[in-house]
Write a protein that holds these residues in place. Structure first.
Motif, PDB file in Angstrom:
ATOM      1  N   HIS A   1      -0.011  -0.342   9.606  1.00  0.00           N
ATOM      2  CA  HIS A   1      -0.899   0.828   9.477  1.00  0.00           C
ATOM      3  C   HIS A   1      -1.210   1.450  10.832  1.00  0.00           C
ATOM      4  O   HIS A   1      -1.462   2.641  10.932  1.00  0.00           O
ATOM      5  CB  HIS A   1      -2.189   0.441   8.748  1.00  0.00           C
ATOM      6  CG  HIS A   1      -2.044   0.462   7.254  1.00  0.00           C
ATOM      7  ND1 HIS A   1      -2.238   1.589   6.503  1.00  0.00           N
ATOM      8  CD2 HIS A   1      -1.692  -0.513   6.376  1.00  0.00           C
ATOM      9  CE1 HIS A   1      -2.013   1.320   5.219  1.00  0.00           C
ATOM     10  NE2 HIS A   1      -1.689   0.043   5.118  1.00  0.00           N
ATOM     11  N   LEU A   2      -1.196   0.633  11.871  1.00  0.00           N
ATOM     12  CA  LEU A   2      -1.387   1.161  13.227  1.00  0.00           C
ATOM     13  C   LEU A   2      -0.132   1.817  13.775  1.00  0.00           C
ATOM     14  O   LEU A   2      -0.206   2.712  14.613  1.00  0.00           O
ATOM     15  CB  LEU A   2      -1.737   0.019  14.203  1.00  0.00           C
ATOM     16  CG  LEU A   2      -3.161  -0.438  14.316  1.00  0.00           C
ATOM     17  CD1 LEU A   2      -3.236  -1.626  15.260  1.00  0.00           C
ATOM     18  CD2 LEU A   2      -4.031   0.702  14.830  1.00  0.00           C
ATOM     19  N   THR A   3       1.019   1.320  13.365  1.00  0.00           N
ATOM     20  CA  THR A   3       2.275   1.656  14.024  1.00  0.00           C
ATOM     21  C   THR A   3       3.093   2.712  13.278  1.00  0.00           C
ATOM     22  O   THR A   3       3.668   3.616  13.884  1.00  0.00           O
ATOM     23  CB  THR A   3       3.126   0.372  14.173  1.00  0.00           C
ATOM     24  OG1 THR A   3       2.325  -0.632  14.803  1.00  0.00           O
ATOM     25  CG2 THR A   3       4.357   0.614  15.013  1.00  0.00           C
TER      26      THR A   3
ATOM     27  N   PRO B   1       2.441   5.350  11.362  1.00  0.00           N
ATOM     28  CA  PRO B   1       2.175   6.794  11.470  1.00  0.00           C
ATOM     29  C   PRO B   1       2.858   7.426  12.687  1.00  0.00           C
ATOM     30  O   PRO B   1       3.293   8.574  12.611  1.00  0.00           O
ATOM     31  CB  PRO B   1       0.647   6.866  11.582  1.00  0.00           C
ATOM     32  CG  PRO B   1       0.169   5.642  10.876  1.00  0.00           C
ATOM     33  CD  PRO B   1       1.194   4.589  11.207  1.00  0.00           C
ATOM     34  N   SER B   2       2.967   6.673  13.789  1.00  0.00           N
ATOM     35  CA  SER B   2       3.612   7.241  14.975  1.00  0.00           C
ATOM     36  C   SER B   2       5.122   7.368  14.805  1.00  0.00           C
ATOM     37  O   SER B   2       5.765   8.158  15.482  1.00  0.00           O
ATOM     38  CB  SER B   2       3.354   6.365  16.200  1.00  0.00           C
ATOM     39  OG  SER B   2       1.984   6.286  16.434  1.00  0.00           O
ATOM     40  N   LEU B   3       5.689   6.547  13.938  1.00  0.00           N
ATOM     41  CA  LEU B   3       7.137   6.606  13.728  1.00  0.00           C
ATOM     42  C   LEU B   3       7.528   7.781  12.842  1.00  0.00           C
ATOM     43  O   LEU B   3       8.609   8.355  12.988  1.00  0.00           O
ATOM     44  CB  LEU B   3       7.640   5.318  13.061  1.00  0.00           C
ATOM     45  CG  LEU B   3       7.512   4.025  13.861  1.00  0.00           C
ATOM     46  CD1 LEU B   3       8.086   2.868  13.044  1.00  0.00           C
ATOM     47  CD2 LEU B   3       8.260   4.135  15.191  1.00  0.00           C
TER      48      LEU B   3
ATOM     49  N   ASP C   1      -1.956  -4.665   8.584  1.00  0.00           N
ATOM     50  CA  ASP C   1      -2.827  -3.987   9.566  1.00  0.00           C
ATOM     51  C   ASP C   1      -1.987  -3.377  10.689  1.00  0.00           C
ATOM     52  O   ASP C   1      -2.223  -2.243  11.116  1.00  0.00           O
ATOM     53  CB  ASP C   1      -3.817  -4.988  10.201  1.00  0.00           C
ATOM     54  CG  ASP C   1      -4.873  -5.468   9.220  1.00  0.00           C
ATOM     55  OD1 ASP C   1      -5.038  -4.841   8.157  1.00  0.00           O
ATOM     56  OD2 ASP C   1      -5.541  -6.480   9.527  1.00  0.00           O
ATOM     57  N   TRP C   2      -1.020  -4.162  11.161  1.00  0.00           N
ATOM     58  CA  TRP C   2      -0.203  -3.706  12.278  1.00  0.00           C
ATOM     59  C   TRP C   2       0.673  -2.520  11.884  1.00  0.00           C
ATOM     60  O   TRP C   2       0.800  -1.546  12.627  1.00  0.00           O
ATOM     61  CB  TRP C   2       0.655  -4.866  12.796  1.00  0.00           C
ATOM     62  CG  TRP C   2       1.528  -4.519  13.942  1.00  0.00           C
ATOM     63  CD1 TRP C   2       1.147  -4.289  15.235  1.00  0.00           C
ATOM     64  CD2 TRP C   2       2.960  -4.337  13.921  1.00  0.00           C
ATOM     65  NE1 TRP C   2       2.253  -3.992  16.019  1.00  0.00           N
ATOM     66  CE2 TRP C   2       3.377  -4.014  15.232  1.00  0.00           C
ATOM     67  CE3 TRP C   2       3.925  -4.433  12.922  1.00  0.00           C
ATOM     68  CZ2 TRP C   2       4.700  -3.779  15.569  1.00  0.00           C
ATOM     69  CZ3 TRP C   2       5.248  -4.200  13.255  1.00  0.00           C
ATOM     70  CH2 TRP C   2       5.630  -3.873  14.567  1.00  0.00           C
TER      71      TRP C   2
ATOM     72  N   ASP D   1      -1.449 -10.015   5.648  1.00  0.00           N
ATOM     73  CA  ASP D   1      -2.534  -9.053   5.886  1.00  0.00           C
ATOM     74  C   ASP D   1      -2.486  -8.497   7.307  1.00  0.00           C
ATOM     75  O   ASP D   1      -2.661  -7.301   7.533  1.00  0.00           O
ATOM     76  CB  ASP D   1      -3.907  -9.716   5.679  1.00  0.00           C
ATOM     77  CG  ASP D   1      -4.228  -9.884   4.206  1.00  0.00           C
ATOM     78  OD1 ASP D   1      -3.506  -9.310   3.362  1.00  0.00           O
ATOM     79  OD2 ASP D   1      -5.195 -10.595   3.904  1.00  0.00           O
ATOM     80  N   ARG D   2      -2.255  -9.369   8.265  1.00  0.00           N
ATOM     81  CA  ARG D   2      -2.196  -8.922   9.672  1.00  0.00           C
ATOM     82  C   ARG D   2      -1.019  -7.988   9.901  1.00  0.00           C
ATOM     83  O   ARG D   2      -1.116  -7.016  10.644  1.00  0.00           O
ATOM     84  CB  ARG D   2      -2.032 -10.123  10.607  1.00  0.00           C
ATOM     85  CG  ARG D   2      -3.188 -11.040  10.661  1.00  0.00           C
ATOM     86  CD  ARG D   2      -4.289 -10.524  11.566  1.00  0.00           C
ATOM     87  NE  ARG D   2      -5.251 -11.596  11.749  1.00  0.00           N
ATOM     88  CZ  ARG D   2      -6.137 -11.960  10.827  1.00  0.00           C
ATOM     89  NH1 ARG D   2      -6.243 -11.282   9.702  1.00  0.00           N
ATOM     90  NH2 ARG D   2      -6.942 -12.984  11.046  1.00  0.00           N
TER      91      ARG D   2
END
Lengths: 203, 203
Positions: free
Chosen positions: A184-186, A188-190, A181-182, A177-178
């Protein structure tokens, strides 16, 4: 090496990995490894010379090389960023579930107490991530502002930190899960703008 | 506590922090702390009872509380996401340059070898990051898909992992650059679409 010698060597390595993963390097003696494996101390010294030698062998066997994790990374029919994400979940699972990998990670964390040079796993991981990002760029999937080598370094360090801290603070059951989450944060920028719509569903 | 007793207590804590940061917990004795501080071993035992007690005090003094880092985080005239980024650079600098903070981080990494319960720094950091993300949401700066508590957990773990691994693998001089690389990967996902144009320049 003869089959029988190989089997002995392997059983010593597995026994040592169990002990290193459970109780760490300094609390584990050659006698403990001998007792756990059911082999003699002489066998340990014959195959590995010293406790440091077996620690290096444990780190090299999985943690530093990912010898069993190359399959999803090689499959060129899968888009490179998907392979990068898939590989991260496989590594996270190995770090929580595979004894030899876990032992390698613990030995690496305890490296200042070990009188031997352990192989650096991060150079290899960073090279693999750099290659996947470069392939993503060739395929037109990568955000044009992303520089593969720099980004791979940041990704590998943040990813590994996330795994070891999540395990230490929250336990292994929440790691997937973590990691989601990570990503999903990362992720999009790639991704290139046009390719950003398809975030992976949680796994 | 009298001023003189406070000064003694402080000098013991600073001496212990230097030794813990340089050589770790198990290699440091109460006699070493006494010698480094120029105080007696009796003074160590009077102020801290035992070596475990002084380890807990070192972790509490900076690493677990960030007692000297609250100023930029409190200033409500600065947008919350900018405060979050500024705080991360301040923490990274403390981890590389401040002896008591460095000692706290090393003791935390060695916590399995210390017979005392060290304060968990990550609960406090995660709460602070959650609050800043919630403030950013109220101010309309946060991407609507971001859930503050989950995201704060992932951010804190990835950030701290990035710091300790970068220091271990690449040294402290490149930490600012790596942190900037990481924020360039991470901040766009935190920001609302309309607010995404203004990535911070490298520091």
């Amino acid at each position: 090496m003869q089959e029988r010698a190989k089997a002995t060597r392997r059983s010593l390595l597995e026994a040592a990995a169990q002990l290193f993963a459970e109780q760490g390097y300094s609390a584990t003696s050659v006698n403990d490894i001998s007792a756990r494996s059911g082999r003699t101390s002489g066998a340990v010294y014959f195959h590995y010379t010293c406790k440091e030698g077996i620690a290096v062998a444990v780190v090299e066997d999985r943690f530093a090389t990912w010898s069993q994790l190359t399959t999803p990374y090689e499959d060129e029919t899968v888009p490179p960023l998907e392979r990068l994400v898939a590989l991260s979940y496989d590594i996270a699972h190995a770090l929580t579930q595979d004894t030899v990998t876990r032992a390698g990670a613990r030995l690496w964390a305890e490296r200042t107490t070990i009188k031997a040079t352990l192989p650096d796993p991060f150079a290899l991981w960073t090279a693999a991530a750099t290659r996947l990002l470069a392939q993503a760029r060739l395929a037109g999937h990568l955000n044009e502002h992303i520089r593969p080598a720099r980004t791979a370094r940041a990704l590998v360090r943040a990813f590994f930190g996330l795994c070891i801290l999540t395990e230490a603070l929250d336990g292994t059951t929440v790691l997937d899960d973590r990691l989601t989450d990570w990503w999903h944060l990362t992720l999009p920028s790639l991704r290139r703008e046009a390719a950003r719509e398809n975030l992976p569903a949680s796994r």
